[in-house]
Design a protein around this motif. Structure first.
Motif, PDB file in Angstrom:
ATOM      1  N   VAL A  87      -4.911  68.749 -65.079  1.00 45.48           N
ATOM      2  CA  VAL A  87      -6.371  69.780 -65.146  1.00 45.48           C
ATOM      3  C   VAL A  87      -6.662  70.130 -66.584  1.00 45.48           C
ATOM      4  O   VAL A  87      -7.213  70.040 -67.011  1.00 45.48           O
ATOM      5  N   LYS A  88      -5.044  70.337 -67.281  1.00 46.36           N
ATOM      6  CA  LYS A  88      -5.081  70.695 -68.192  1.00 46.36           C
ATOM      7  C   LYS A  88      -5.643  68.883 -68.980  1.00 46.36           C
ATOM      8  O   LYS A  88      -6.496  69.375 -70.412  1.00 46.36           O
ATOM      9  N   LYS A  89      -4.818  68.289 -68.220  1.00 47.02           N
ATOM     10  CA  LYS A  89      -5.257  66.947 -69.463  1.00 47.02           C
ATOM     11  C   LYS A  89      -6.555  66.594 -69.745  1.00 47.02           C
ATOM     12  O   LYS A  89      -7.587  65.750 -70.065  1.00 47.02           O
ATOM     13  N   ARG A  90      -7.287  66.897 -67.317  1.00 44.42           N
ATOM     14  CA  ARG A  90      -8.734  66.237 -67.457  1.00 44.42           C
ATOM     15  C   ARG A  90      -9.376  66.879 -67.969  1.00 44.42           C
ATOM     16  O   ARG A  90     -11.365  66.998 -67.854  1.00 44.42           O
ATOM     17  N   ASP A  91      -9.252  68.354 -69.052  1.00 44.06           N
ATOM     18  CA  ASP A  91     -10.337  69.490 -69.481  1.00 44.06           C
ATOM     19  C   ASP A  91     -11.388  68.960 -69.885  1.00 44.06           C
ATOM     20  O   ASP A  91     -11.353  68.236 -70.702  1.00 44.06           O
ATOM     21  N   HIS A  92     -12.653  69.600 -69.732  1.00 42.75           N
ATOM     22  CA  HIS A  92     -13.939  68.601 -70.402  1.00 42.75           C
ATOM     23  C   HIS A  92     -14.008  69.161 -71.669  1.00 42.75           C
ATOM     24  O   HIS A  92     -14.114  67.860 -72.404  1.00 42.75           O
ATOM     25  N   ARG A  93     -13.460  70.219 -72.193  1.00 49.85           N
ATOM     26  CA  ARG A  93     -13.446  70.405 -73.648  1.00 49.85           C
ATOM     27  C   ARG A  93     -12.547  69.337 -74.277  1.00 49.85           C
ATOM     28  O   ARG A  93     -12.899  68.942 -75.723  1.00 49.85           O
ATOM     29  N   ARG A  94     -11.296  69.303 -73.666  1.00 47.03           N
ATOM     30  CA  ARG A  94     -10.060  68.211 -74.409  1.00 47.03           C
ATOM     31  C   ARG A  94     -11.648  67.228 -74.427  1.00 47.03           C
ATOM     32  O   ARG A  94     -11.090  66.050 -76.022  1.00 47.03           O
ATOM     33  N   HIS A 110     -18.181  79.063 -70.820  1.00 45.68           N
ATOM     34  CA  HIS A 110     -16.806  78.228 -70.784  1.00 45.68           C
ATOM     35  C   HIS A 110     -17.435  76.689 -70.599  1.00 45.68           C
ATOM     36  O   HIS A 110     -18.176  76.049 -70.352  1.00 45.68           O
ATOM     37  N   GLY A 111     -17.178  76.306 -72.131  1.00 42.90           N
ATOM     38  CA  GLY A 111     -17.662  74.533 -71.655  1.00 42.90           C
ATOM     39  C   GLY A 111     -18.774  73.918 -71.565  1.00 42.90           C
ATOM     40  O   GLY A 111     -20.005  74.789 -72.295  1.00 42.90           O
ATOM     41  N   GLY A 137     -20.047  67.916 -67.048  1.00 44.12           N
ATOM     42  CA  GLY A 137     -18.429  69.029 -66.671  1.00 44.12           C
ATOM     43  C   GLY A 137     -17.386  68.324 -66.311  1.00 44.12           C
ATOM     44  O   GLY A 137     -16.713  67.845 -66.005  1.00 44.12           O
ATOM     45  N   GLU A 169     -14.236  65.041 -65.574  1.00 39.78           N
ATOM     46  CA  GLU A 169     -12.433  65.997 -65.101  1.00 39.78           C
ATOM     47  C   GLU A 169     -12.590  65.102 -63.723  1.00 39.78           C
ATOM     48  O   GLU A 169     -11.783  64.531 -63.791  1.00 39.78           O
TER      49      GLU A 169
END
Length: 619
Positions: free
Chosen positions: A219-226, A353-354, A505, A509
């Motif tokens: 989930v973290k890796k796919r975070d749209h903000r990242r 949020h993003g 977003g 993701e």
RNA sequence: GCCACCCUAGCUCAAUUCGGAAGAGCAACGCAUUCGUAAUGCGUAGGUUAUCGGUUCGAGUCCGAUGGGUGGCUCCA
């Protein structure tokens, strides 16, 4: 040992089918048992955590601690904020308690005993009061007979309806982990005290826990903000202000493709495009009622020549004004006004949020005005259309919520019933699994909220189809019927993607940044191996451009491996490596972003990619 | 808005528990290298440690305020 008793192929097939049926039933049973088991484990862990926390803070107050989807939490009122080190200590102590194999003992107690037992626990006293007075349990659910029960393990006694494991030894000590602390209002009410919540995750065994922690990593890796930063899709920025989005060329391109596609499909589906301003006089919002029931989401007005103008939080009043610009005949209906309308809503700072929660966003909005006899068909069409659009973007799993008439509502009850029936019939026909949220509709009309499930099985609410019995009344909308009389039209709001920002977003993701080829900002990267191949690379690129492919040449004097790596990190679908061999043999070496390779002629490559684009496929 | 945490180079992060000389990788730029399917080498530059104020002989580090972010709560497209 012998035969397994299959005497004929027919019998064999029959047993096979039976076995299959049975295993289905078994699977269901196991699923139920599993849920039950997890429920007990998680609930018990919440109690064990409370015991550990109270040991650390003897004056601490406990609130509630239920199991949740992936674990459990418990809310505490403590003398100081918890630190990550505290969590480690608490977790360690929990494992000791588990090792103690303490029994969970249930007791039923009288109101007096309960009040005495929890006399230092104000939150528990409130729960006891509610159980007795209102017949609700600690989760606010109504119970048949108010029974007060406690569960005790080791030194900790909690007011609780259960169930729990028999003893702490039944809890796998290596399958849980405390994750975070968070603030949470007592009973979710922002006017009541802020408690400290500890979230934990718990599973049946270590493997499942690991899988869940891995899922959290994904989930973290796919975070749209990242990914938004890494792929240069969009940004937000402090100087601009919170909740406002800058779409960079890469993100802008995806948005353009999305919009072009949707516009064309809307056109085919009989929608007409309208354009409306960003601000409107107070009269508009007084008439619509937004200044009464939506004011806290609207920005303060702008003074223009002594008149208040508001930035629009919604598009509907403008579309109504278009409808009302002249008298309408029943022959004109249905009318479907579509607008990619940018609206601004005040959102509290803490919720931004993003791209998912912003203050300015563009809805793929439309309003349908129709006659009562057209209404069921319109609902059917709009739901089908919505599913078609969402499927086009690669979403396959849907669920819907049908929200019906609340206590306080405007509009005739018979109209509500017709509308609800039409919504439900459409859901049935579309075969979308749905739940009915009884009384959950807005005061002005029933609605369908359509949710999709993304690649990580998370659901997102995107589409909404919403009746409005309020605005036609307030704006006194009408059409002249066959009978020469004035009639009130039905009005339906609908957004399919919801907002471009949130949808983008979700899309980022869902695909982890590796967009389907039709959406990808760059479709092809041409990679010349050495500088002497640059001319051929540029020539190839212009040929691909003529075929309307989005292509770039990486002509840096870097190593081929480095160029491939960069293109791979940018998730470009096709990398065309160009060196002596290719130029000599007049074939292309194509590397797909999944690592596989193809050798084919330029024309074959173009045909291949165009086919993938036409099918909206991934590669 | 509320609770907790965080803010050091464009990005990701270091900076001895308790205050004592701001550092690395990636990116950028320059030079060399011209290479066969996920990182060529060397060099250069880059910082008023978010902002403002305080404590201190001395603050990235401690305290306060402001702004922004993160995880939740509430709310929601």
């Amino acid at each position: 040992m012998e035969s397994r008793g299959y005497s004929s192929p027919h019998d064999w097939a029959r047993s096979f089918l039976l076995a299959k049926e049975e295993s289905k039933i078994m699977a269901k049973m196991n699923e139920k048992e599993r849920e039950e088991k997890l429920y007990r484990i998680r609930h018990s862990l919440a109690h064990i955590m409370a015991e550990a926390v109270l040991e650390m803070f003897p004056e601490g107050k406990v609130a509630i601690g239920p199991p949740i989807d992936t674990g459990f939490y418990y809310d505490f009122d403590l003398p100081r904020p918890l630190t990550p080190e505290d969590l480690e200590k608490i977790e360690k102590r929990m494992r000791q308690i588990i090792a103690g194999r303490y029994k969970f003992e249930r007791r039923e107690i009288s109101e007096e005993d309960a009040k005495e037992l929890f006399k230092d626990q104000p939150y528990k006293l409130e729960l006891i009061h509610d159980i007795i007075e209102r017949g609700t349990d600690e989760y606010g659910e109504v119970t048949e007979k108010p029974v007060l029960s406690t569960y005790q393990q080791d030194t900790f006694v909690d007011l609780c309806r259960g169930p729990h494991v028999e003893h702490t030894g039944q809890i796998p000590a290596d399958a849980f982990k405390l994750l975070t602390t968070a603030g949470a209002y007592w009973r979710g009410d922002e006017h009541r005290p802020m408690l400290q919540r500890i979230y934990g995750t718990a599973w049946l065994n270590k493997k499942e826990l690991k899988a869940h922690l891995q899922w959290l990593e994904d989930v973290k890796k796919r975070d749209h903000r990242r990914l938004g930063k890494e792929l240069d899709l969009f940004s937000t920025n402090q100087q601009l202000g919170g909740g406002l989005v800058l779409w960079h060329p890469n993100g802008g391109h995806i948005r353009k493709v999305m919009e072009d596609f949707c516009r064309e499909e809307h056109d085919k589906a009989g929608y007409e495009f309208v354009y409306t301003p960003h601000i409107g006089r107070a009269w508009l919002w007084e008439t619509s009622g937004h200044l009464d029931f939506y004011k806290e989401n609207m920005y303060t007005p702008i003074d223009i020549d002594g008149q208040d103008y508001y930035i629009k939080p919604m598009n509907c009043p403008f579309h109504i004004l278009i409808y009302k610009s002249r008298r309408r005949s029943y022959r004109e209906l249905p009318m479907r006004y579509a607008e990619w309308g940018t609206v601004y809503r005040y959102e509290r700072g803490g919720v931004l949020h993003g791209l998912m929660r912003v203050r300015g966003f563009t809805q793929d909005d439309a309003h349908i005005f129709c006659r009562p006899d057209q209404m069921p068909d319109e609902i059917d069409k709009v739901l089908q259309f919505s599913l078609f659009i969402l499927r086009s973007f690669g979403f396959q799993e849907f669920e819907a919520y049908l929200s019906t008439r609340p206590e306080k509502a405007v509009g005739e009850e018979s109209k509500w019933r017709d509308a609800e029936a039409a919504l439900e019939a459409a859901l049935r026909r579309a075969k979308v699994p749905y739940k009915i949220d009884e009384g959950g509709g807005a005061f002005y009309g029933p609605k369908i909220d359509l949710k999709i499930k993304d690649a990580l099985k998370r659901s997102w609410q995107l589409s909404t189809i919403q009746f409005d019995f309020n605005l036609p009344e307030r704006f006194d909308m009408s059409y002249i019927g066959e009978d020469g009389q004035e009639h009130r039209p039905y009005m339906i709001h609908r957004a399919l993607l919801g907002s471009m920002e949130r949808f983008f977003g979700v899309l980022i993701e869902h695909y982890g940044g590796a967009f389907p080829v039709w959406l990808a900002p760059q479709q092809v990267k041409v990679i010349p191996i050495a500088d002497r191949h640059n001319d051929a690379a540029w020539a190839l690129a212009s040929k691909l451009k003529e075929a309307r492919l989005r292509v770039e040449v990486d002509d840096r004097s870097d190593r081929m491996n480095a160029k491939i790596r960069d293109a791979q990190m940018q998730k470009v679908p096709y990398m065309v490596v160009l060196g002596d061999k290719e130029i000599e043999s007049d074939t292309l070496s194509v590397r797909l972003r999944d690592g596989s390779q193809k050798k084919l002629s330029t024309d074959a490559f173009i045909a291949y990619v165009q086919d993938v684009i036409a099918n909206k496929a991934l590669l």
